[in-house]
Write an enzyme that holds these catalytic residues in place. Structure first.
Site, PDB file in Angstrom:
ATOM      1  N   CYS A  28      43.925  34.584  39.608  1.00  0.00           N
ATOM      2  CA  CYS A  28      44.728  35.811  39.553  1.00  0.00           C
ATOM      3  C   CYS A  28      45.913  35.796  40.513  1.00  0.00           C
ATOM      4  CB  CYS A  28      43.855  37.031  39.843  1.00  0.00           C
ATOM      5  SG  CYS A  28      43.175  37.067  41.500  1.00  0.00           S
ATOM      6  N   CYS A  75      37.997  40.957  43.191  1.00  0.00           N
ATOM      7  CA  CYS A  75      38.783  41.358  44.366  1.00  0.00           C
ATOM      8  C   CYS A  75      37.869  41.639  45.556  1.00  0.00           C
ATOM      9  CB  CYS A  75      39.624  42.594  44.053  1.00  0.00           C
ATOM     10  SG  CYS A  75      40.896  42.288  42.805  1.00  0.00           S
TER      11      CYS A  75
END
Length: 132
Positions: A39, A111
């Site tokens: 990402c 995350c």
């Protein structure tokens, strides 16, 4: 933003829009930096640790990434302050970050994992510096 237009709850949005503990610690005792190739997020966590108690007395972050990455970093620094190194190694995971944020969309759980990995990298850095 209205809830109908976002996947994120109010707490996640608050930590994204008003991040806590952003920046570097001068003369940090530990620094952990990690990145996710998938990402493009990069997280850096720096810690100030009380050597007599092994307790985190300050935690700061710098994150290049999406809103969830910033929110996860912000929440992670809030959660780790005041905890001992041993406590963080044994009883802290990305699930603590997700729970404290009130949840993250499934596609953004990585995350919280990245924030936990940055913390672990900082703890390893501290051990190397101190010869532990």
């Amino acid at each position: 933003m209205s809830e109908s237009y976002t996947l994120y709850n109010e707490k996640v949005m608050d930590h994204f829009m008003n991040p806590r503990n952003m920046g570097d610690i001068k003369e940090a005792d530990a620094i952990g930096e990690v990145g996710a190739a998938a990402c493009g997020d990069i997280m850096k966590i720096s810690l100030k640790i009380d050597e007599t108690t092994n307790r985190v007395i300050d935690a700061r972050f710098k994150t290049f990434g999406c809103g969830s990455a910033i929110a996860a970093s912000s929440m992670a620094t809030e959660l780790i302050k005041g905890r001992t190194i041993e406590e963080l190694e044994k009883n802290f995971s990305n699930d603590n970050i997700v729970e404290a944020l009130g949840g993250l969309p499934p596609v953004k759980i990585h995350c919280s994992v990245l924030a936990h990995e940055a913390l672990n990298a900082a703890l390893e850095d501290y051990k190397k510096r101190k010869g532990i």
